[in-house]
Design a protein around this motif. Structure first.
Motif, short mmCIF file in Angstrom:
data_model
loop_
_atom_site.label_atom_id
_atom_site.label_comp_id
_atom_site.label_asym_id
_atom_site.label_seq_id
_atom_site.Cartn_x
_atom_site.Cartn_y
_atom_site.Cartn_z
N CYS A 10 -3.74 -32.47 42.22
CA CYS A 10 -2.87 -32.33 41.06
C CYS A 10 -2.66 -30.86 40.75
CB CYS A 10 -3.50 -33.04 39.85
SG CYS A 10 -2.54 -32.93 38.34
N GLY A 14 5.89 -29.46 43.99
CA GLY A 14 7.18 -30.13 44.08
C GLY A 14 8.27 -29.54 43.22
N LEU A 44 -0.01 -35.56 43.66
CA LEU A 44 0.94 -35.82 42.58
C LEU A 44 2.00 -34.73 42.66
CD1 LEU A 44 -1.52 -36.50 39.60
CD2 LEU A 44 -0.88 -38.01 41.49
N SER A 45 3.25 -35.10 42.74
CA SER A 45 4.31 -34.12 42.99
C SER A 45 5.58 -34.46 42.21
CB SER A 45 4.62 -34.06 44.49
OG SER A 45 5.75 -33.25 44.76
N PRO A 48 7.95 -36.15 45.37
CA PRO A 48 7.00 -36.83 46.26
C PRO A 48 7.50 -37.06 47.68
CG PRO A 48 7.86 -38.33 44.57
CD PRO A 48 8.25 -36.94 44.18
N ARG A 49 8.78 -37.38 47.84
CA ARG A 49 9.29 -37.61 49.18
C ARG A 49 9.22 -36.33 50.01
NH1 ARG A 49 14.93 -40.65 49.86
NH2 ARG A 49 13.61 -42.23 48.88
N THR A 51 7.17 -33.80 49.55
CA THR A 51 5.76 -33.52 49.79
C THR A 51 5.23 -34.36 50.94
OG1 THR A 51 5.38 -32.87 47.48
CG2 THR A 51 3.45 -33.57 48.76
N GLU A 52 5.60 -35.63 50.97
CA GLU A 52 5.17 -36.51 52.06
C GLU A 52 5.70 -36.04 53.40
OE1 GLU A 52 6.44 -40.43 50.97
OE2 GLU A 52 4.66 -40.81 49.73
N SER A 59 2.07 -39.37 48.50
CA SER A 59 2.42 -38.65 47.29
C SER A 59 3.08 -39.60 46.29
CB SER A 59 3.38 -37.50 47.61
OG SER A 59 3.69 -36.75 46.45
N VAL A 60 2.84 -39.37 45.00
CA VAL A 60 3.47 -40.15 43.95
C VAL A 60 4.12 -39.21 42.95
CG1 VAL A 60 1.84 -42.07 44.18
CG2 VAL A 60 1.39 -40.25 42.51
N ASN A 61 5.08 -39.73 42.21
CA ASN A 61 5.80 -38.94 41.22
C ASN A 61 4.89 -38.61 40.04
OD1 ASN A 61 7.55 -38.02 39.12
ND2 ASN A 61 9.26 -39.05 40.13
N ARG A 62 4.68 -37.34 39.82
CA ARG A 62 3.75 -36.89 38.77
C ARG A 62 4.21 -37.26 37.37
NH1 ARG A 62 2.73 -31.00 37.87
NH2 ARG A 62 3.34 -31.18 35.70
#
Length: 338
Positions: A10, A14, A44-45, A48-49, A51-52, A59-62
């Motif tokens: 965290c 992003g 957490l970004s 996320p896409r 970052t992945e 990654s998930v949307n922060r």
């Protein structure tokens, strides 16, 4: 119950800020060096896409609280990973956000820890209380500068000291000196204007080209505004969208003058002489620890630049080793704390 991830990262990831993306890349690399596989790492970004795709990790949307909570339930630990996350210079929103994520981690049974942090500065007591509560919940705690370590000690909290994680990145071989002054400016009122004028005058006096590097969208907008006003009319302006571009964009650098923390990490890794404009305590602390001369407007840049030096190979090697050893120890402690 066996969890899918060992660590959820965290930070300010992003958002297109090169320094924070350097931290993220470095933390993933450090985690792998410490024995974790990429499928055991989550971030957490805000993007996320992207970052992945760039790091090949989950990654998930922060900004989606439910998604974050779900991700934390699947992770053994939450790492507040690097940067000045807990400060209120920009707004109260930053400490509130990270406090919220740490509270979610408690609900999720996910152990919080901190690595590579700078703490503060704070203009409001509320922000300081929030930050203190965040770090009280984090174990272990590793900060990247002495003022942060002292502040935590004042709060009754112990913390280890280690270089910024980005020092472990391989950005390329040292740059050969040429005839280009590299300038980095971030929005900071009259200080930004003053150093732009000084750098321009210095370059003109010596017949050097002036190349301005923006490390964030805000930097780029400011530099373009300066050029429109005539302040940087003859300067080249380039957006550094990835730290991997640094070698080419620092080519020919005779001197680097800037404000952002990770601009100086890059200058050190590339062996470039530098002058720091310390808008923030973390930048001044980095400059002091690496003997980078600072410009505060009290004298000409010419005088300050005379004391600029290249870092030695040993200094860089020692910083990398310390960062690696500290991370490995902290990760082990965090995982065992579960």
């Amino acid at each position: 119950m066996t969890k899918r991830y060992d660590v959820a990262l965290c930070g300010y990831y992003g958002f297109g800020n090169v320094g924070d993306e350097m931290i993220l890349h470095a933390l993933v690399e450090l985690a792998q060096e410490s024995g974790l596989k990429k499928d055991r790492i989550l971030a957490l970004s805000a993007s996320p896409r992207q970052t992945e795709e760039e790091l090949s990790i989950a990654s998930v949307n922060r900004w989606r609280a439910k998604s974050v909570l779900c991700a934390l339930r699947k992770s053994r630990t939450l790492l507040l990973g690097g940067g000045g996350l807990l400060q209120d210079v920009t707004s109260l929103r930053s400490p509130l956000y990270y406090w919220g994520v740490v509270m979610e981690s408690s609900i999720a049974g996910c152990h919080p820890w901190a690595f590579g942090q700078s703490v503060g500065p704070f203009h409001k007591k509320t922000s300081e209380r929030i930050a203190r509560d965040v770090f009280r919940r984090c174990r272990p705690r590793v900060v990247r500068d002495t003022p942060s370590q002292r502040l935590l000690s004042k709060w009754g909290l112990s913390a280890d000291l280690a270089p910024d994680p980005a020092f472990i990145l391989d950005v390329g071989p040292p740059i050969e000196s040429g005839d280009v002054v590299i300038l980095n400016i971030r929005p900071w009122g009259s200080l930004s204007v003053e150093i732009a004028r000084e750098a321009t005058a210095y370059a003109q006096e010596h017949g050097y080209a002036l190349r301005c590097l923006a490390l964030s969208p805000d930097d780029e907008a400011l530099l373009k505004d300066f050029r429109s006003s005539g302040l940087l009319a003859r300067a080249e302006i380039v957006r550094l969208t990835s730290w991997k571009m640094a070698t080419s964009l620092f080519a020919g650098a005779v001197l680097a003058v800037g404000m952002r923390f990770h601009f100086f990490v890059l200058t050190l890794l590339l062996g470039t002489k530098a002058v720091a404009v310390p808008y923030d305590p973390k930048v001044e602390s980095l400059a002091e620890s690496w003997s980078i001369p600072v410009w505060k407007g009290e004298r000409a840049l010419e005088e300050v630049a005379e004391n600029a030096r290249r870092p030695s190979t040993k200094e860089i090697t020692d910083a990398r080793r310390t960062a690696r050893e500290s991370f490995q120890s902290a990760l082990k402690e965090a995982l065992e704390g579960r």
